[in-house]
Write a protein that holds these residues in place. Structure first.
Motif, mmCIF file in Angstrom:
data_model
loop_
_atom_site.group_PDB
_atom_site.id
_atom_site.type_symbol
_atom_site.label_atom_id
_atom_site.label_comp_id
_atom_site.label_asym_id
_atom_site.label_seq_id
_atom_site.Cartn_x
_atom_site.Cartn_y
_atom_site.Cartn_z
ATOM 1 N N UNK A 134 0.857 -1.192 0.000
ATOM 2 C CA UNK A 134 0.000 0.000 0.000
ATOM 3 C C UNK A 134 0.890 1.238 0.000
ATOM 4 N N UNK A 135 0.631 2.185 -0.938
ATOM 5 C CA UNK A 135 1.520 3.350 -1.039
ATOM 6 C C UNK A 135 0.885 4.655 -0.576
ATOM 7 N N UNK A 136 -0.270 4.583 0.081
ATOM 8 C CA UNK A 136 -0.899 5.824 0.541
ATOM 9 C C UNK A 136 -1.900 5.532 1.661
ATOM 10 N N UNK A 137 -2.209 6.557 2.412
ATOM 11 C CA UNK A 137 -3.223 6.435 3.465
ATOM 12 C C UNK A 137 -4.584 6.136 2.853
ATOM 13 N N UNK A 138 -4.854 6.761 1.696
ATOM 14 C CA UNK A 138 -6.131 6.522 1.014
ATOM 15 C C UNK A 138 -6.254 5.059 0.606
ATOM 16 N N UNK A 139 -5.137 4.480 0.144
ATOM 17 C CA UNK A 139 -5.154 3.075 -0.241
ATOM 18 C C UNK A 139 -5.417 2.171 0.949
ATOM 19 N N UNK A 140 -4.793 2.489 2.078
ATOM 20 C CA UNK A 140 -5.003 1.705 3.289
ATOM 21 C C UNK A 140 -6.459 1.764 3.727
ATOM 22 N N UNK A 141 -7.025 2.960 3.722
ATOM 23 C CA UNK A 141 -8.421 3.116 4.127
ATOM 24 C C UNK A 141 -9.355 2.378 3.178
ATOM 25 N N UNK A 142 -9.023 2.363 1.898
ATOM 26 C CA UNK A 142 -9.851 1.677 0.915
ATOM 27 C C UNK A 142 -9.857 0.167 1.182
ATOM 28 N N UNK A 143 -8.674 -0.408 1.484
ATOM 29 C CA UNK A 143 -8.602 -1.835 1.785
ATOM 30 C C UNK A 143 -9.378 -2.159 3.059
ATOM 31 N N UNK A 144 -9.243 -1.307 4.071
ATOM 32 C CA UNK A 144 -9.953 -1.534 5.327
ATOM 33 C C UNK A 144 -11.461 -1.465 5.123
ATOM 34 N N UNK A 145 -11.893 -0.588 4.242
ATOM 35 C CA UNK A 145 -13.334 -0.428 3.992
ATOM 36 C C UNK A 145 -13.896 -1.584 3.162
ATOM 37 N N UNK A 146 -13.172 -1.955 2.092
ATOM 38 C CA UNK A 146 -13.666 -2.981 1.173
ATOM 39 C C UNK A 146 -13.398 -4.403 1.668
#
Length: 301
Positions: free
Chosen positions: A272-284
């Motif tokens: 994961x290369x960004x905070x947005x990416x991390x949040x997206x994985x946690x959400x999905x």
């Protein structure tokens, strides 16, 4: 096959070259924070390695202009990254940009395309390295435009196992499910099977301590045939290989939202290369992301 002595020599060279390259700056290990995320759909634990520096990793040339200016990093290769010559056809290099220590690349000496199928020489060289890593290793091949491949020159990547420091995290989210499917089907070595509980196509064969490279190439061809349309193999796929399993996952998409998926994702580790990416994985949830990256099962399955 390499002897025990050969295996010890290869592993010693990997460690020594890695240490020297890290000290000289010839290779860079990205600083990452690691999180363990349990997918709520199948209750499988995934490793998330998070680093802004992952954005700096090289991307494959896509436009005609990029292809004109592209320089092959493997021919000639950086001498500081050279580990050993594995065979007349393959050499072993350190991965210049890595998130896991002792990450190496099995590279063809002569240029071949990353979109080419694997051959016996590829698997012989890769199998040497897998056998040389004391605790076992994961080899993976990103093939095709939607696979997560980063370089056009044919190479197979190898990382030591385990991928997580947490002993409660299994080496691959597929491994236990594959072993269960294999036992239930009562299959013989060399046969192919699938884990249909996973919402994306996956095909695997079980290996043993007696498995030889000529058997690996037969397994690979069988797995590729399983996900082919007629005589046409999938344009993009990921291949994963350990001492226990060979797995093939056909691909339809590399980037899901802001998250890029390569073969490591199907081994239970997502970069994961960004905070947005991390949040997206946690959400999905990881399985939903892998489902979107992989190919759906046909309705007849």
């Amino acid at each position: 096959m390499s002897t025990v002595k050969d295996q010890q020599v290869i592993w010693s060279k990997i460690r020594d070259t890695y240490q020297k390259a890290q000290e000289s700056g010839s290779a860079s290990k990205f600083k990452t924070s690691t999180q363990i995320l349990t997918d709520q759909h199948l209750h499988i634990k995934f490793v998330l390695r998070v680093s802004d520096s992952l954005r700096d990793k090289p991307k494959p040339p896509k436009s005609s202009e990029e292809q004109k200016t592209w320089k092959d990093p493997f021919a000639p290769y950086d001498e500081a990254l050279w580990v050993d010559h594995l065979s007349p056809t393959h050499t072993l290099l350190l991965n210049k940009f890595n998130v896991v220590a002792y990450h190496v690349l099995v590279v063809t000496k002569q240029f071949k395309h990353q979109t080419d199928a694997l051959d016996l020489e590829d698997l012989e060289a890769t199998w040497q390295v897998i056998q040389a890593v004391p605790e076992g290793a994961l080899a993976y091949f990103n093939c095709g435009p939607e696979s997560g491949a980063s370089q056009p020159h044919k190479h197979i990547q190898v990382v030591p196992l385990p991928l997580a420091d947490d002993p409660a995290v299994i080496p691959s989210p597929l491994s236990q499910m594959m072993d269960r499917a294999w036992r239930d089907s009562q299959l013989h070595e060399g046969a192919t099977a699938s884990v249909h509980d996973l919402p994306y196509q996956n095909y695997f064969s079980k290996l043993s301590s007696r498995t030889q490279p000529n058997q690996l190439i037969s397994m690979y061809k069988s797995l590729l045939q399983k996900c082919s349309s007629g005589d046409q193999p999938p344009e993009s796929y990921n291949l994963l290989l350990t001492r226990e399993h060979m797995v093939l996952v056909p691909r339809r998409k590399e980037n899901i939202g802001s998250v890029g998926i390569n073969a490591l994702g199907f081994a239970g580790t997502i970069l994961v290369n960004s905070k947005a990416g991390l949040e997206y994985i946690q959400e999905q949830g990881p399985i939903k992301i892998l489902e979107a990256a992989g190919c759906p099962w046909q309705k007849s399955v």
